[in-house]
Design a protein around this motif. Structure first.
Motif, PDB file in Angstrom:
ATOM      1  N   SER A 235       0.329  -9.089  13.069  1.00  0.00           N
ATOM      2  CA  SER A 235       0.074 -10.517  12.932  1.00  0.00           C
ATOM      3  C   SER A 235      -0.060 -11.185  14.301  1.00  0.00           C
ATOM      4  O   SER A 235      -0.984 -11.958  14.543  1.00  0.00           O
ATOM      5  CB  SER A 235       1.228 -11.129  12.126  1.00  0.00           C
ATOM      6  OG  SER A 235       1.055 -12.486  11.994  1.00  0.00           O
ATOM      7  N   ARG A 309      -8.798  -6.014   9.614  1.00  0.00           N
ATOM      8  CA  ARG A 309      -8.368  -7.317   9.139  1.00  0.00           C
ATOM      9  C   ARG A 309      -7.122  -7.753   9.922  1.00  0.00           C
ATOM     10  O   ARG A 309      -6.092  -7.056   9.899  1.00  0.00           O
ATOM     11  CB  ARG A 309      -8.051  -7.257   7.648  1.00  0.00           C
ATOM     12  CG  ARG A 309      -7.945  -8.643   7.061  1.00  0.00           C
ATOM     13  CD  ARG A 309      -7.587  -8.628   5.620  1.00  0.00           C
ATOM     14  NE  ARG A 309      -8.570  -7.914   4.803  1.00  0.00           N
ATOM     15  CZ  ARG A 309      -8.595  -7.978   3.481  1.00  0.00           C
ATOM     16  NH1 ARG A 309      -7.716  -8.718   2.855  1.00  0.00           N
ATOM     17  NH2 ARG A 309      -9.470  -7.304   2.786  1.00  0.00           N
ATOM     18  N   GLY A 311      -3.704  -8.776  11.139  1.00  0.00           N
ATOM     19  CA  GLY A 311      -2.398  -8.891  10.506  1.00  0.00           C
ATOM     20  C   GLY A 311      -2.114  -7.865   9.432  1.00  0.00           C
ATOM     21  O   GLY A 311      -1.016  -7.822   8.899  1.00  0.00           O
ATOM     22  N   ARG A 312      -3.123  -7.037   9.085  1.00  0.00           N
ATOM     23  CA  ARG A 312      -2.902  -6.096   7.983  1.00  0.00           C
ATOM     24  C   ARG A 312      -2.306  -4.780   8.493  1.00  0.00           C
ATOM     25  O   ARG A 312      -2.717  -4.258   9.525  1.00  0.00           O
ATOM     26  CB  ARG A 312      -4.202  -5.812   7.251  1.00  0.00           C
ATOM     27  CG  ARG A 312      -3.986  -4.913   6.027  1.00  0.00           C
ATOM     28  CD  ARG A 312      -5.131  -4.957   5.064  1.00  0.00           C
ATOM     29  NE  ARG A 312      -6.335  -4.335   5.593  1.00  0.00           N
ATOM     30  CZ  ARG A 312      -7.440  -4.152   4.887  1.00  0.00           C
ATOM     31  NH1 ARG A 312      -7.483  -4.547   3.627  1.00  0.00           N
ATOM     32  NH2 ARG A 312      -8.484  -3.584   5.418  1.00  0.00           N
ATOM     33  N   VAL A 313      -1.351  -4.253   7.722  1.00  0.00           N
ATOM     34  CA  VAL A 313      -0.784  -2.937   8.024  1.00  0.00           C
ATOM     35  C   VAL A 313      -1.051  -2.035   6.831  1.00  0.00           C
ATOM     36  O   VAL A 313      -0.724  -2.381   5.693  1.00  0.00           O
ATOM     37  CB  VAL A 313       0.737  -3.007   8.288  1.00  0.00           C
ATOM     38  CG1 VAL A 313       1.288  -1.625   8.577  1.00  0.00           C
ATOM     39  CG2 VAL A 313       1.026  -3.946   9.452  1.00  0.00           C
ATOM     40  N   THR A 317      -0.304   7.236   2.734  1.00  0.00           N
ATOM     41  CA  THR A 317       0.894   7.842   2.141  1.00  0.00           C
ATOM     42  C   THR A 317       0.835   9.354   2.271  1.00  0.00           C
ATOM     43  O   THR A 317      -0.230   9.945   2.509  1.00  0.00           O
ATOM     44  CB  THR A 317       1.043   7.462   0.655  1.00  0.00           C
ATOM     45  OG1 THR A 317       0.025   8.150  -0.097  1.00  0.00           O
ATOM     46  CG2 THR A 317       0.924   5.969   0.436  1.00  0.00           C
ATOM     47  N   ALA A 319       0.959  11.302   0.042  1.00  0.00           N
ATOM     48  CA  ALA A 319       0.100  11.815  -1.036  1.00  0.00           C
ATOM     49  C   ALA A 319      -1.380  11.696  -0.679  1.00  0.00           C
ATOM     50  O   ALA A 319      -2.236  12.154  -1.431  1.00  0.00           O
ATOM     51  CB  ALA A 319       0.388  11.050  -2.333  1.00  0.00           C
ATOM     52  N   GLY A 320      -1.678  11.044   0.443  1.00  0.00           N
ATOM     53  CA  GLY A 320      -3.073  10.909   0.843  1.00  0.00           C
ATOM     54  C   GLY A 320      -3.698   9.584   0.439  1.00  0.00           C
ATOM     55  O   GLY A 320      -4.850   9.323   0.771  1.00  0.00           O
ATOM     56  N   GLY A 321      -2.936   8.745  -0.279  1.00  0.00           N
ATOM     57  CA  GLY A 321      -3.459   7.445  -0.696  1.00  0.00           C
ATOM     58  C   GLY A 321      -3.245   6.389   0.380  1.00  0.00           C
ATOM     59  O   GLY A 321      -2.640   6.653   1.413  1.00  0.00           O
ATOM     60  N   LEU A 322      -3.776   5.222   0.109  1.00  0.00           N
ATOM     61  CA  LEU A 322      -3.614   4.107   1.037  1.00  0.00           C
ATOM     62  C   LEU A 322      -2.911   2.974   0.326  1.00  0.00           C
ATOM     63  O   LEU A 322      -3.174   2.701  -0.847  1.00  0.00           O
ATOM     64  CB  LEU A 322      -4.982   3.606   1.512  1.00  0.00           C
ATOM     65  CG  LEU A 322      -5.823   4.564   2.333  1.00  0.00           C
ATOM     66  CD1 LEU A 322      -7.202   3.979   2.554  1.00  0.00           C
ATOM     67  CD2 LEU A 322      -5.156   4.884   3.655  1.00  0.00           C
ATOM     68  N   ARG A 323      -2.012   2.301   1.062  1.00  0.00           N
ATOM     69  CA  ARG A 323      -1.447   1.075   0.510  1.00  0.00           C
ATOM     70  C   ARG A 323      -1.142   0.104   1.646  1.00  0.00           C
ATOM     71  O   ARG A 323      -0.979   0.494   2.787  1.00  0.00           O
ATOM     72  CB  ARG A 323      -0.209   1.349  -0.328  1.00  0.00           C
ATOM     73  CG  ARG A 323       1.012   1.814   0.443  1.00  0.00           C
ATOM     74  CD  ARG A 323       2.234   1.637  -0.461  1.00  0.00           C
ATOM     75  NE  ARG A 323       3.343   2.472  -0.079  1.00  0.00           N
ATOM     76  CZ  ARG A 323       4.563   1.965   0.200  1.00  0.00           C
ATOM     77  NH1 ARG A 323       4.768   0.684   0.190  1.00  0.00           N
ATOM     78  NH2 ARG A 323       5.553   2.774   0.498  1.00  0.00           N
ATOM     79  N   VAL A 324      -1.092  -1.165   1.265  1.00  0.00           N
ATOM     80  CA  VAL A 324      -0.806  -2.207   2.243  1.00  0.00           C
ATOM     81  C   VAL A 324       0.711  -2.347   2.369  1.00  0.00           C
ATOM     82  O   VAL A 324       1.423  -2.305   1.373  1.00  0.00           O
ATOM     83  CB  VAL A 324      -1.436  -3.536   1.780  1.00  0.00           C
ATOM     84  CG1 VAL A 324      -0.994  -4.687   2.667  1.00  0.00           C
ATOM     85  CG2 VAL A 324      -2.955  -3.421   1.780  1.00  0.00           C
ATOM     86  N   ARG A 326       3.716  -4.887   3.483  1.00  0.00           N
ATOM     87  CA  ARG A 326       3.955  -6.308   3.719  1.00  0.00           C
ATOM     88  C   ARG A 326       5.341  -6.501   4.294  1.00  0.00           C
ATOM     89  O   ARG A 326       6.185  -5.618   4.180  1.00  0.00           O
ATOM     90  CB  ARG A 326       3.858  -7.070   2.401  1.00  0.00           C
ATOM     91  CG  ARG A 326       2.463  -7.182   1.909  1.00  0.00           C
ATOM     92  CD  ARG A 326       2.441  -7.910   0.597  1.00  0.00           C
ATOM     93  NE  ARG A 326       1.078  -8.008   0.124  1.00  0.00           N
ATOM     94  CZ  ARG A 326       0.232  -8.940   0.513  1.00  0.00           C
ATOM     95  NH1 ARG A 326       0.609  -9.862   1.371  1.00  0.00           N
ATOM     96  NH2 ARG A 326      -0.990  -8.971   0.052  1.00  0.00           N
ATOM     97  N   SER A 329      10.442  -9.029   1.568  1.00  0.00           N
ATOM     98  CA  SER A 329      10.712 -10.309   0.920  1.00  0.00           C
ATOM     99  C   SER A 329      11.852 -10.118  -0.056  1.00  0.00           C
ATOM    100  O   SER A 329      11.846  -9.203  -0.860  1.00  0.00           O
ATOM    101  CB  SER A 329       9.471 -10.828   0.191  1.00  0.00           C
ATOM    102  OG  SER A 329       9.104  -9.938  -0.821  1.00  0.00           O
ATOM    103  N   GLY A 330      12.840 -10.978   0.042  1.00  0.00           N
ATOM    104  CA  GLY A 330      13.997 -10.853  -0.833  1.00  0.00           C
ATOM    105  C   GLY A 330      14.925  -9.754  -0.361  1.00  0.00           C
ATOM    106  O   GLY A 330      14.598  -8.978   0.522  1.00  0.00           O
TER     107      GLY A 330
END
Lengths: 337, 366
Positions: A235, A309, A311-313, A317, A319-324, A326, A329-330
């Motif tokens: 960010s 983009r 600020g994006r992280v 994974t 497993a070879g996948g992608l995720r954002v 954040r 929170s909480g």
């Protein structure tokens, strides 16, 4: 000490306070500056820019595998100074005790603070002690502030991250958070789980001296964990970060505790680890310098800064996948089923 | 350390890559499946599996996050119970931040209510026996997975004479809910059935859906290869025009399920009509205490009964739970409704479709 528990009188500023200070604190971490017991400490002015930080410590339980609230209060403030490249000079330590706390407990905490400051080679030059009625605080709260000196030429800031920079972590993640949460949940894990609380300024100095100009920024991923710090770096620099889950070091005990409690180690607190943003051509050198020190033996390159983009992280994974990723929170809450 | 089974094979890149490839070959037409269980929702998000799905393949969330399906009227009743002087609430952590009509348990805590986060119903029994002489009310939320443990805890309280352990019964049963959602015409081509619930109720529980309603049902585990294997079996059924119950999680689930767990559950609870968030009242889909345990029902003890309330305006959690809408179809998603300030329950729990989507799949608002 005549009393074996803390009374309100010990915070009155009178004779009982003086006895507490002289018999428990000065005997353990006294020095000529602190022993003057004046309203403020007078320090010689060092050459260079001053770094200044403060932090409160309310950890529960106050004693945990790997450390206690005293060592944590020293390391936390030393590390906040170190992350800006400062050499820690001096700390203040302010206690709020709950009435009825065993004096033996305070002695243990003071001894732990003394050991931690000796290990970190910082002195304590100011302090305060208050006592609040039973139930108005939980055993003990500590606030430490710290002064440090930033050597000429050292300019560390997350805003300085550039596309192509590598992200390094100085060791295994989640150890402190997993330890505290398992203790708090009453789960008894045998073996292995311990807080990583430790000072990082020697590691930082060895990197700054051994690989001049390589590091853009250091951050210590305490509350909010590695994921939240990476989000802050992305960010503030206006860049994107991709991290590779498979390369992130984690102890099997921490991974198991996270699975049982339904927690994500990327969001757990660390108290003896740093994230470094390093120019790409020097990443291997910095990794080598980390490996050469005991507190950085499991350091690894875990990701890269890039245009994208702002600020994006993104986490690739295991497993070879992608995720954002954040920011946290909480509260980290246990799962329900 | 806990003796944990070696699951590395279910996370191996080779196995995952092979299954992803197989899935891409099988999906020769638009296919839309529902993962019923919140733990599946979370696992899909955590492993980033959505990014590995082939085009024309969609996985939507179902009614399997226990927090998400707890009706607002029940949440309100729980908060009212928490505000009664002397009462200690024992709850799983997920419930604490769920918004009621006015505030949440977290707000009640800030106002002085005694709320303890527990990891198991036995923790609540411990509180009642060792810590508090006053009533300890366990919020019994969850599906067939949690209900047997709660029932066993109540039996233990009876056996050991711990009279101050009460429960707020809010358990839900999965088969009646699935039947209700699918009877109106399924919005999906098949179900990824829950692993944990099925370990108790058995694979046979899905036979009416598969045979009666022509809906392929595959039970899956929670490792990435488990989930992908189950999805390939679903895709294969669609291609071959079959609708059967298949078990892709045989290391935990049998055809008959766990008979002993069901006996314990049935000894303490009996089915009742209950309200689901967004789905309304579904006949026989909840569990209430049997006559012999009635004095442990906090609702009757304190006269706190759920009062029906409308869902928050604009919130489409109910449609999301039915698989009719996705989180991004909701006008509140990521604007008025975020994990920091959730409007609907699907945004509160990490197992909720909206929170999972926001936290791991959605656009970045950092």
């Amino acid at each position: 000490m005549r009393d074996d528990v803390i009374l309100l009188d010990h915070g009155s500023g009178g004779l009982a306070s003086a006895e507490l200070i002289s018999q428990i604190f000065l005997t353990r971490y006294g020095n000529p500056v602190l022993a003057e017991l004046e309203d403020s400490a007078i320090l010689d002015r060092p050459a260079g820019r001053i770094a200044f930080t403060t932090d409160g410590y309310v950890v529960d339980p106050i004693f945990f595998p790997g450390g206690d609230i005293g060592s944590l209060a020293v390391h936390g403030t030393v590390n906040d100074l170190a992350m800006r490249g400062a050499v820690p000079l001096s700390l203040s330590v302010s206690f709020i005790f709950e009435e009825g706390l065993p004096v033996r407990t305070i002695e243990q905490i003071a001894s732990s603070i003394a050991q931690a400051t000796a290990r970190a080679r910082v002195s304590i030059s100011a302090g305060d002690t208050k006592v609040v009625p039973r139930g108005k605080a939980d055993k003990v709260f500590i606030t430490t502030s710290g002064l440090g000196v930033v050597p000429d030429g050292v300019e560390l800031s997350t805003k300085r991250a550039r596309p192509g920079d590598r992200i390094l972590v100085s060791g295994t993640i989640g150890d402190h958070g997993a330890t505290i949460l398992t203790q708090r949940s009453g789960l008894t894990f045998s073996g292995g789980l311990a807080s990583d609380t430790a000072p990082l300024h020697d590691l930082v100095r060895s990197i700054l001296e051994g690989a001049t100009g390589a590091v853009r920024a250091f951050r210590d991923p305490t509350r909010g964990g590695v994921a939240t710090v990476l989000c802050e770096i992305a960010s503030r620099s206006g860049l994107e970060i991709e991290v590779d889950e498979a390369s992130i070091p984690i102890r099997p005990e921490v991974a198991s505790a996270c699975e049982i409690l339904g927690l994500d180690p990327l969001y757990l607190a660390n108290e003896g680890k740093c994230i470094a943003v390093v120019s790409p051509d020097m990443a291997k050198d910095v990794e080598g310098l980390m490996h050469a020190r005991p507190e950085g033996q499991e350091a690894a390159v875990i990701g890269e800064v890039r245009d994208g983009r702002p600020g994006r992280v993104i986490l690739r994974t295991a497993a070879g996948g992608l995720r954002v990723l954040r920011p946290l929170s909480g509260m980290p809450l246990p799962r329900i089923c | 350390m806990f003796p944990s089974p070696d699951l590395s094979g279910f996370r191996s890149r080779a196995a995952i890559d092979a299954l992803v490839h197989e899935l891409s070959l099988l999906v020769d037409r638009p296919m839309r499946f529902m993962e019923v269980c919140g733990t599946h929702t979370m696992a899909v998000a955590r492993y980033g599996l959505r990014s590995l799905f082939p085009p024309r393949f969609e996985l939507v969330s179902g009614p399997g996050c226990p927090v998400c399906v707890t009706a607002q009227s029940h949440v309100d009743a729980m908060i009212r119970l928490a505000r009664i002087p002397g009462v200690t609430i024992a709850t799983f952590g997920d419930m604490v931040r769920v918004p009621g009509s006015s505030g949440s348990l977290a707000h009640a805590m800030a106002e002085g209510a005694r709320v303890e986060i527990v990891y198991s119903p036995t923790d609540a029994l411990h509180l009642a026996r060792e810590v508090s002489p006053d009533p300890v009310v366990f919020l019994a939320v969850g599906f067939e997975t949690t209900a047997p443990a709660v029932a066993a805890t109540i039996l233990e309280a009876e056996r050991t004479g711990v009279e101050n352990l009460l429960v707020h019964p809010a358990h839900k049963l999965m088969p009646p809910a699935l039947d209700c959602i699918m009877s109106g015409g399924a919005a999906v081509n098949g179900l990824l059935c829950p692993g944990h619930v099925s370990a108790v109720i058995g694979a046979k529980a899905y036979a009416p859906l598969a045979e009666g309603q022509g809906l392929p049902c595959v039970i899956g585990g929670f490792e990435p290869a488990d989930i992908l294997l189950a999805l390939t079996l679903l895709a294969r059924q669609v291609r071959e025009g079959r609708s059967e119950v298949e078990n892709a999680y045989p290391r935990a689930v049998s055809w008959e399920g766990n008979k002993r767990a069901r006996e314990v559950m049935e000894a303490v609870f009996r089915p009742e009509d209950t309200e689901w968030r967004g789905l309304g009242v579904i006949s026989g889909s909840g569990l209430t205490l049997r006559e012999g345990f009635r004095d442990r029902d906090a609702r009757t003890r304190f006269g706190v009964h759920p009062v029906p309330v409308a869902d928050p305006p604009g919130c489409v959690c109910g449609e999301v739970l039915k698989g009719v809408k996705t989180p991004t179809d909701c006008p509140l998603f990521a604007s008025r409704c975020t994990p920091q300030s959730p409007v609907g329950p699907c945004m509160v729990s990490g197992e909720g479709a909206c929170a999972a989507h926001y936290l791991t799949d959605g656009p970045c608002h950092a």
